[in-house]
Motif scaffolding. Structure first.
Motif, PDB file in Angstrom:
ATOM      1  N   SER A 160       0.873  -1.165   0.193  1.00 42.37           N
ATOM      2  CA  SER A 160       0.131   0.061  -0.002  1.00 42.37           C
ATOM      3  C   SER A 160       0.908   1.423   0.045  1.00 42.37           C
ATOM      4  O   SER A 160       0.577   2.115  -0.807  1.00 42.37           O
ATOM      5  CB  SER A 160      -0.736   0.098   1.410  1.00 42.37           C
ATOM      6  OG  SER A 160      -1.706  -1.002   1.354  1.00 42.37           O
ATOM      7  N   GLY A 208      -4.387  -1.850  -2.598  1.00 42.85           N
ATOM      8  CA  GLY A 208      -3.771  -1.447  -0.883  1.00 42.85           C
ATOM      9  C   GLY A 208      -4.976  -0.996  -0.461  1.00 42.85           C
ATOM     10  O   GLY A 208      -6.143  -0.700  -0.909  1.00 42.85           O
ATOM     11  N   ALA A 250      -3.991   4.373  -1.951  1.00 43.10           N
ATOM     12  CA  ALA A 250      -4.120   2.845  -2.816  1.00 43.10           C
ATOM     13  C   ALA A 250      -5.396   2.327  -2.616  1.00 43.10           C
ATOM     14  O   ALA A 250      -5.690   1.600  -3.487  1.00 43.10           O
ATOM     15  CB  ALA A 250      -3.135   2.110  -1.741  1.00 43.10           C
TER      16      ALA A 250
END
Length: 230
Positions: free
Chosen positions: A99, A133, A138
């Motif tokens: 992420s 993520g 993200a």
């Protein structure tokens, strides 16, 4: 995680592991088919890896790479990664996980276009059912709807295209026609948003959490020239 289930039933507690197997607190043994969360790539309980970790931790568990500092293990690993990667990929940027790696990537992409004097080139193209993520940016890149239920997303920065899902392609299309269809969607989306407003396209080679989806043959080869053009 569904915490109501935790409250009602508790959780399945994994206590031991060996090779491809894990064992729970009740003594049940399972094959760890997805390798932890797709990250225990060489199996559990590798004594030589544990020994190397222990030796390094007693010598130096951590030292920063901030500013003009570095440390020997980070330097050696970066050199090895650069050696294994294609020739033009010769720099390594460390992160804590996937992420934060994607957040850092987009931050660098935006910085790059700012430096080129293109401050509007910010939007990122992603795909529906993509997983990138769970940090704020993200998670916005992630196109799995259930991941973002009741959460805010950065919709002014991210546009989601169709996933390259050959199994779910429109009826009557063969593989080549479906690939062309996805390329046409990409070109139409770029035309609608404007190339000067789009910074990057992010895509998994094979989509993982979205369903282990393999793209049609020639997909990445076909979209690459479109991306290069813009």
């Amino acid at each position: 995680t569904d915490f109501s289930t935790f409250h009602e039933e508790g959780c399945d507690l994994i206590t031991d592991s060996d090779g491809i197997y894990v064992q729970d607190a009740k003594g049940n043994r399972f094959i760890d088919g997805i390798a932890g969360l797709w990250c225990v790539n060489v199996g559990h309980g590798r004594a030589e890896i544990g020994q190397a970790m222990a030796e390094q931790a007693t010598r130096m568990a951590y030292f920063s790479t901030f500013n003009n500092l570095s440390n020997a293990p980070a330097t050696r690993l970066a050199a090895k990664l650069a050696e294994l990667a294609p020739a033009h990929l010769n720099h390594v940027f460390y992160s804590c996980g996937g992420s934060t790696a994607n957040d850092a990537t987009i931050r660098l992409v935006h910085y790059y276009f700012n430096r080129l004097g293109k401050p509007t080139k910010k939007r990122i193209l992603s795909r529906r059912n993509a997983y990138h993520g769970t940090t704020y940016l993200a998670a916005s890149l992630t196109g799995i709807e259930s991941n973002n239920w009741e959460f805010d997303t950065l919709d002014h920065l991210v546009t989601h295209l169709s996933e390259a899902n050959l199994y779910r392609r429109p009826e009557g299309m063969d593989e080549a026609q479906y690939c062309d269809h996805l390329v046409e969607e990409l070109e139409a989306t770029i035309a609608e948003i404007g190339a000067d407003n789009i910074a990057a396209f992010i895509a998994e080679p094979i989509m993982g959490a979205g369903g282990v989806i393999v793209p049609p043959e020639g997909y990445f080869e076909a979209i690459r020239p479109v991306l290069d053009k813009h």
